[in-house]
Scaffold this active site. Structure first.
Site, PDB file in Angstrom:
ATOM      1  CB  CYS A  16      -0.920   0.013   1.226  1.00 42.45           C
ATOM      2  SG  CYS A  16      -0.045   0.166   2.793  1.00 42.45           S
TER       3      CYS A  16
ATOM      4  CB  CYS B  82       4.442  -0.447   1.760  1.00 45.26           C
ATOM      5  SG  CYS B  82       3.467  -1.660   2.665  1.00 45.26           S
TER       6      CYS B  82
ATOM      7  CG  ASP C 212      10.243  24.845 -35.612  1.00 43.30           C
ATOM      8  OD1 ASP C 212      10.540  26.021 -35.874  1.00 43.30           O
ATOM      9  OD2 ASP C 212      10.733  23.860 -36.182  1.00 43.30           O
TER      10      ASP C 212
ATOM     11  CG  ASP D 198      12.343  19.910 -36.531  1.00 41.87           C
ATOM     12  OD1 ASP D 198      12.190  21.121 -36.274  1.00 41.87           O
ATOM     13  OD2 ASP D 198      12.753  19.488 -37.628  1.00 41.87           O
TER      14      ASP D 198
ATOM     15  CG  ASP E  80      12.624  24.211 -32.643  1.00 39.87           C
ATOM     16  OD1 ASP E  80      12.382  25.420 -32.790  1.00 39.87           O
ATOM     17  OD2 ASP E  80      12.532  23.380 -33.561  1.00 39.87           O
TER      18      ASP E  80
END
Length: 721
Positions: free
Chosen positions: A14, A17, A414, A607, A611
């Site tokens: 749980c 723990c 972009d 990409d 960027d």
């Protein structure tokens, strides 16, 4: 150097723990960001090997009462181990219940014989469920009680109290025994644990499916003969034969033949991809057509498939920010429940009820409380959500990124390589071939897509490209070099102005830009000699993706280094009105910051190297598959294909996961708020007389609570892109 460590840990049941392990690890010098995911049975952390070693970390987890297991080892919490214990519990619990309710079944059994029989039948159940006691009692003594503690206290108290009454019955006394409660608590919780473990295994279907894609053997050419080898024995440079219908054993490069490969397991795209000599193929993909010979280029953890699996598993072993609420509650939940159980029992004693009634109330409160549901709420949804994202060709780098995806209300794209295909071509130049010839010389040392377009055009015109020296690239502006004593500069208008070069060919440049071209200028020794118009086709999916983002009530913008005319030409075609043009990397960062300053949650999709700073600054950086390594390293999510429609899917699956987490947390809190007062005896106030059966009802309710959370998380598997 700081390293990441992920360990498989057995024994977590749980959120309490998880909190216990995290607390123990956080005390170690050199350890940071410990996260125990009890759903996945894993503990992840960052550590400095120069300060603390792995053995010390593992010893700390063991000292906390849990077991670090080796790779592929069978754990005590596996569904098979739980099933064996469950069968034993059920087989012995049913006759205990029949004996305890003998009169209801028309059985007339001597009280002494019934008591002894129930005791004998209950002992195997206690032994089969010993894991609750082995883990729960030490946790209580360490003042870090867990769900196992609640089960151990509930069933253990019922058993010990019944054992005391059994001694009285043997001596001729009477009393209602609670062996059936002790046995059924363990049995019903075990039923819930078994179903929960099976459901947890289903949440990792995506990862398990990916693991099963790579074949175990490969057809290899050895001394001009074809032999079959285990993939584990392959070496870099081995030559493979891959026939139609066969899976690619490992990442390779085609050296002869042509084929069509199904790469849907990597990209989410169902259409096969044509491959020929020199192309890269990936382990786990399927050759649908044509026979291929390929040379092994990567093995084991270095393959794309293995890296995807590792990324998914690392994401599932991280913590989403929304989980902190449940963590804070879990730290005090179990101690609070134990206190409520004691207070409730004392209150009923003071109200005049006997010890048996008070014990029943205390046991019921202990058993019905469910910290599991709160702990399961976030990790279960994250596990399923990341798996579904991977099936759609989207890789999230951590759980926080998946959560942030659900909060995005603004997306910035972009232009080149994201909205457009990123495969620019020269569509116009002026006034002569010299513009192409000198531009090709300057761009020869560049990897930029525009450089490839210029060089391809030069070759198509039969222009020989001379060597250059002192090559310098200015990100977002252009390049310069020296060739045969001449200084060549190729770049945008900003670079020309910074170099003090007089601008020419303005009318021709405006005409090119009105057609959507990016214009670059060519200068020699400080004198402009020509201009080149570069065009880049808009991706087919761009218009549809931007339209769907708007349907999701998401604001869309575009930021590009292009001049205004070219930028606006593309923006108008895809339906974007918020455009930032002529942007350097720092300008892209500022565009993101300005939106964030207004309270927007911003995603940036790009990409290129230029960027990367904006991807880092944004709330969610998204890199497309064709992007640079730097862009992918900077992003929070990576699209495994070039379809920017997956930006829409990224946000939709983030929203679906976040909604699922909130539903789970709401259910978990409401369940405990409603059920604990019921177990504390509220129904008795309104006339309910069968309180002695409440412990069994409580055990069933507790198991159902966890299962409801798991079942709700599994609904995410129905998500469709």
């Amino acid at each position: 150097m700081i390293e990441k460590l992920v360990l498989r840990v057995d024994g977590m049941s749980c959120a309490a723990c998880s909190a216990r392990i995290e607390k123990a690890l956080s005390k170690l010098d050199g350890v940071s960001e410990p996260y125990a995911n009890f759903t996945a049975g894993k503990v992840s952390l960052m550590y400095d090997p120069e300060i603390v070693d792995r053995e010390t970390i593992e010893d700390t987890i063991t000292s906390a009462g849990y077991t670090v297991v080796k790779k592929d080892a069978q754990t005590d919490d596996s569904s098979r181990s739980i099933l064996i214990s469950l069968v034993i519990c059920v087989v012995f619990s049913i006759p205990v219940v029949v004996l305890s309710m003998g009169s209801m079944f028309g059985l007339e059994i001597d009280d002494k014989i019934s008591a002894i029989a129930q005791l004998i039948l209950t002992i195997p159940v206690i032994i089969a469920g010993r894991r609750f006691f082995i883990r729960g009692i030490p946790a209580l003594l360490a003042r870090s009680p867990t769900m196992d503690t609640l089960v151990a206290l509930g069933s253990g108290t019922a058993f010990l109290y019944s054992l005391y009454l059994t001694m009285m019955v043997i001596d001729g006394g009477t009393g209602h025994l609670y062996y059936e409660s002790a046995a059924m608590i363990i049995s019903l919780v075990s039923v819930g644990k078994y179903l929960e473990s099976r459901s947890k295994e289903r949440t990792n279907d995506a990862v398990n499916g990916l693991r099963g894609l790579a074949p175990s053997t490969a057809n290899v050419i050895v001394d001009d003969k074809e032999v079959t080898k285990p993939v584990s024995e392959l070496a870099i440079g081995d030559v493979l034969i891959i026939r139609p219908g066969e899976r690619v054993p490992t990442d390779s490069t085609i050296i002869s033949g042509n084929g069509s490969l199904d790469e849907s397991m990597l990209t989410g795209e169902s259409m096969p991809v044509d491959k020929t000599t020199g192309d890269q193929i990936f382990g786990g993909t399927t050759n649908t057509n044509g026979s291929i010979k390929a040379e092994v280029s990567a093995l084991g953890d270095d393959t794309v498939l293995s890296k995807i699996i590792m990324t998914i598993e690392e994401t599932q072993s991280t913590k989403a920010p929304i989980a902190r609420l449940a963590d804070r509650v879990a730290r005090v939940f179990v101690p609070a429940v134990i206190s409520i159980a004691i207070v409730s029992a004392v209150m009923w004693l003071l109200a005049g009820k006997d010890i048996a009634f008070a014990m029943t109330v205390a046991i019921s409160v202990l058993v019905i409380s469910c910290p599991c549901a709160m702990g399961l709420a976030t990790p279960m949804a994250i596990t399923v959500g990341t798996g579904k994202a991977a099936e759609c060709g989207i890789l999230f780098k951590d759980a926080a990124a998946l959560e942030r995806a659900g909060r995005i209300d603004t997306v910035i794209f972009d232009k080149t390589g994201t909205i457009t295909e990123g495969r620019p071509v020269v569509s116009a130049y002026y006034p002569s071939d010299d513009a192409i010839r000198f531009a090709a010389i300057a761009e020869y040392g560049s990897e930029h897509p525009i450089a490839h377009a210029v060089i391809d055009k030069a070759r198509s015109l039969g222009i020989s490209i001379q060597d250059n020296s002192e090559f310098i690239s200015s990100i977002g502006s252009g390049v310069r070099c020296i060739s045969e004593g001449q200084t060549i500069i190729v770049g945008n208008s900003r670079m020309m102005e910074s170099e003090g070069i007089v601008m020419q060919y303005s009318d021709e440049a405006r005409m090119m830009e009105s057609d959507g071209c990016t214009v670059i200028y060519v200068a020699i020794d400080g004198r402009m000699i020509g201009i080149i118009g570069i065009s880049d086709n808009i991706r087919e999916a761009s218009i549809d993706a931007i339209s769907k983002l708007k349907e999701l009530d998401i604001s869309v913008g575009m930021v590009t280094g292009d001049a205004e005319p070219a930028a606006m030409a593309v923006a108008s075609k895809v339906g974007i009105t918020n455009v930032t043009f002529g942007a350097l990397p720092d300008d892209k960062v500022m565009a993101v910051k300005r939106l964030q300053a207004t309270g927007k949650d911003v995603a940036m999709a790009g990409d290129g190297i230029n960027d990367a700073p904006a991807l880092i600054q944004s709330d969610l950086g998204i890199a497309v598959a064709s992007g640079t390594d730097i862009a992918m390293d900077s992003a929070d999510a990576v699209l495994m294909n070039d379809d920017i429609g997956n930006v829409v899917t990224t946000i939709r699956i983030g929203r679906a996961t976040l909604k699922n987490i909130k539903e789970n947390l709401f259910w978990a809190f409401c369940y405990n708020v409603v059920c604990i007062p019921i177990a504390a005896g509220l129904p008795y106030v309104f006339g309910m007389s069968l309180m002695h059966q409440m412990p069994m009802f409580s055990a069933a309710a507790m198991s159902m609570s966890s299962l409801c959370v798991v079942a709700n998380a599994l609904r995410l598997k129905r998500f469709r892109a």
